[in-house]
Design a protein around this motif. Structure first.
Motif, short mmCIF file in Angstrom:
data_model
loop_
_atom_site.label_atom_id
_atom_site.label_comp_id
_atom_site.label_asym_id
_atom_site.label_seq_id
_atom_site.Cartn_x
_atom_site.Cartn_y
_atom_site.Cartn_z
N LEU A 176 0.83 -1.20 0.00
CA LEU A 176 0.00 0.00 0.00
C LEU A 176 0.88 1.26 0.00
N ALA A 177 1.88 1.26 0.88
CA ALA A 177 2.77 2.42 0.96
C ALA A 177 3.50 2.61 -0.36
N GLY A 178 4.00 1.50 -0.93
CA GLY A 178 4.75 1.59 -2.18
C GLY A 178 3.88 2.07 -3.33
N LEU A 179 2.63 1.58 -3.37
CA LEU A 179 1.70 2.00 -4.42
C LEU A 179 1.46 3.50 -4.36
N LEU A 180 1.12 3.98 -3.17
CA LEU A 180 0.80 5.40 -3.03
C LEU A 180 2.03 6.25 -3.32
N ALA A 181 3.18 5.84 -2.76
CA ALA A 181 4.40 6.62 -2.93
C ALA A 181 4.79 6.67 -4.41
N GLY A 182 4.75 5.51 -5.06
CA GLY A 182 5.18 5.45 -6.45
C GLY A 182 4.21 6.15 -7.38
N PHE A 183 2.92 6.04 -7.09
CA PHE A 183 1.92 6.56 -8.02
C PHE A 183 1.78 8.07 -7.89
N TYR A 184 1.73 8.56 -6.66
CA TYR A 184 1.51 9.99 -6.48
C TYR A 184 2.79 10.80 -6.46
N GLY A 185 3.90 10.16 -6.01
CA GLY A 185 5.16 10.89 -5.99
C GLY A 185 5.09 12.07 -5.03
N ARG A 186 5.94 13.05 -5.31
CA ARG A 186 5.93 14.30 -4.54
C ARG A 186 5.99 14.06 -3.04
N TRP A 187 5.18 14.84 -2.26
CA TRP A 187 5.36 14.78 -0.80
C TRP A 187 4.92 13.44 -0.23
#
Lengths: 336, 315
Positions: free
Chosen positions: B114-125
């Motif tokens: 979940l963390a990796g998906l959100l981090a990779g998909f949204y990027g930025r902050w």
């Protein structure tokens, strides 16, 4: 001409790069009427794809987009993400360049087709969505549409895949279809089939089409109007016959001079075949656009002292009033 | 009515998706190490499921008169210093190892992906915050972090699961993020957005399934690490508490008798080795069949003998 489906005014796209701001699109105006086909042509990096991706908010968040793009009375560029989602697929459909990569390899064709249908509430229920999806596939000329719903992209040929992509783009019955280099990745016979398909669908549904390409042969075949882009600016636009018969901008002439079929056609009895002319040099990087005319560094004419220092305005050089033929040069017709 | 009733053709439903997974499974099982790993894992799972039926005695049946018996007919794996049957305790310990391993990895998988998906998909902050958090967890040596978590929560099987789960979360977050970064830029994601797909749909239908292969491989490898970590924690007395059987605990208890009665420590040790090896081999095998390039090489290698035979016939 009835009220245009899409009217873009002073569209500018700026990207922040490590080497400073890049003006990828630098003041673009055009209009697309109902059922009309407008071709945007230019080299790689001329900003043609960016100029349409910007309309649908499909650029990375780091891009700054200004100007207006009136679609059905509303400004696309002022819309929120949620409002844009309503327009995507529904009002404007998009076909991308490479059908190998624009379909998800792990989802069946049916799944990908019904996605848009269900998302926009065009139909309700799986069964209805599948029936509509099969109709769409039949509409784009795919043999055995029911069976094709169960297939995966890797089981289809490039041409068939592009038909599927077009079916997906048309699923929401958009008023405008944007084809971004839709035939570039296909081989020539398939290209012709896809061009025919889009022309037929356009006639049946009255869809307006923006066709982005660098293939002038395709432009001559399908476009009503053509817009030539260079360095993020429109250097010439007008009816396709006006522009092809009497290109006013040196860049447009360069493009047409690099077209083998056209060179062939000019060869008459007793006339030496003109050489295929390449345009020397490369387009300027969007971080370092020249101060004057964007084409100035490569221009074979440079017919005016202002070329180096001033941006030539788009002025009318021909055509008839509702559809002027315009070019961004200081000297227009005078150059033989 | 007059027309002869034509037998209705049974609807042929081709399910390429299932076919593809089946082909992957077949390819996986065609490699001897992977086949070995799958068989071992199946055996361990069966043993863990039916442990009480399989184990000759209960896990804590003390018989001091029968203590420190070497492996033999009565006790295949011998008995320990309290006269408990080592085989029974190894069998019963399988459940603990598998349970801790799967629950802990399940936790890391869900949170990390979940963390990796959100981090990779949204990027930025979002990317910056989530991944720096993961970096902090990653900065500690794994077993030290697990011990620190146990120090806060207190020893026990459940807390060992939580500790190991937290420890391996950043690995999943990183693997997922890397895969998502690649998939995110694919045209089909943009194409799907261009027909009006929402972010949730893009993430779950388009991005995650295409980012799955490395995550699957990581799961198998992490299971091996989690089994080892549980054994290590139990070995130092922070995992499963006595008298419950645990391979790590048995190792540590048998350590004192290693000269006198090697079987107390060696059999649970072997069990750990075999299970960890199986998970690792499976991870290797999965990587080979899920990586498209490796896979075509494998398939080519498999088809080559047949092709050669055909060529000879033609001659």
């Amino acid at each position: 001409m009835s009220a245009p489906v899409l009217e873009v005014a002073d569209l500018r796209v700026r990207l922040e790069t490590p080497r400073g701001p890049a003006h990828v699109v630098d003041g673009l105006d055009y209009a697309v009427g109902a059922g009309e086909t407008v071709a945007i042509v230019g080299e790689s990096g001329s900003g043609k794809s960016v100029s349409v991706l910007a309309l649908l908010g499909l650029l990375p968040a780091s891009a700054t987009v200004t100007g207006t793009a009136s679609f059905g009375g509303r400004d696309l560029l002022a819309m929120s993400e949620a409002e844009l989602r309503g327009v995507r697929g529904n009002g404007i459909g998009m076909v991308f360049q490479d059908p190998m990569t624009s379909l998800n390899p792990v989802l069946s064709v049916g799944r990908q087709l019904t996605e848009g249908l269900l998302a926009h509430g065009v139909v309700t229920g799986r069964a209805a969505a599948r029936a509509r999806a099969a109709d769409l596939l039949a509409d784009v000329g795919l043999p055995d549409p029911r069976g094709a719903l169960e297939r995966y992209p890797h089981e289809l040929s490039g041409g068939m895949r592009q038909r599927v992509v077009i079916a997906i783009a048309l699923a929401g019955e958009p008023r405008l279809l944007v084809a971004d280099e839709a035939t570039t990745a296909l081989d020539v016979t398939v290209q012709a089939q896809i061009v025919d398909l889009v022309t037929r669908l356009q006639a049946e549904h009255g869809t307006a089409v923006v066709w982005i390409t660098h293939d002038l042969g395709v432009v001559a075949g399908i476009a009503d109007r053509v817009l030539v882009m260079y360095g993020g600016r429109c250097v010439e636009d007008g009816g396709v016959d006006d522009v092809f018969d009497a290109p006013a901008h040196p860049y447009t002439r360069g493009l047409l001079g690099a077209l083998p079929a056209r060179v062939d056609a000019q060869r008459g009895p007793g006339r030496r075949a003109p050489d295929l002319v390449a345009i020397a040099g490369t387009p300027p990087p969007p971080t370092e656009l020249p101060r004057g005319c964007v084409f100035w560094p490569r221009c074979p004419v440079r017919g005016d002292v202002r070329c180096e220092t001033e941006q030539p305005p788009l002025v009318r050089v021909g055509g008839t009033d509702p559809r002027p033929h315009r070019a961004a040069t200081f000297y227009g017709r005078e150059i033989p | 009515m007059s027309a002869p009733a034509r037998p209705a053709a049974p609807p042929v439903r081709v399910r390429p998706e299932r076919g593809r997974w089946r082909a992957t499974l077949r390819l996986l099982l065609s490699s001897p190490p992977s086949l070995f790993a799958v068989l071992v894992l199946l055996a361990v799972v069966v043993v863990a499921l039916f442990d009480e039926q399989i184990a000759p005695t209960g896990f804590n049946e003390v018989d001091v008169s029968d203590r420190l018996q070497p492996p033999g007919a009565g006790h295949w794996f011998g008995t320990d210093d309290l006269g408990r049957d080592v085989l029974s305790r190894v069998v019963l310990g399988a459940k603990v190892s598998l349970q801790v391993g799967t629950v802990a990895v399940g936790f890391s998988l869900v949170v990390g992906v979940l963390a990796g998906l959100l981090a990779g998909f949204y990027g930025r902050w979002i990317d910056a915050v989530l991944m720096r958090l993961m970096d902090v967890l990653f900065a500690f040596p794994a077993i030290l972090l697990a011990i620190a978590v146990i120090a806060v929560l207190g020893p026990g099987t459940t807390n060992a699961m939580i500790a190991i789960g937290i420890t391996y979360t950043p690995v999943f977050a990183r693997v997922t993020r890397a895969a998502v970064l690649g998939v995110r830029e694919q045209v089909f994601v943009r194409a799907s957005r261009s027909v009006g797909a929402s972010d949730a749909r893009l993430l779950l239908r388009h991005v995650l399934p295409n980012a799955l292969p490395p995550i699957i491989v990581q799961t198998s490898v992490s299971l091996a690490f989690a089994v080892l970590a549980e054994a290590a924690l139990s070995f130092v007395g922070l995992g499963t508490q006595p008298p419950a059987p645990s391979w790590g605990r048995m190792l540590s208890e048998g350590r004192g008798y290693i000269d006198l009665a090697w079987w107390i420590a060696v059999f649970p040790g072997l069990a750990i080795v075999v299970l960890v090896l199986a998970f690792n081999l499976l991870g290797d095998g999965l990587r080979d069949v899920l990586d498209p390039q490796q896979r075509s090489a494998l398939e080519a290698a498999r088809h080559r003998p047949g092709r050669r035979r055909r060529a000879e016939v033609r001659r």
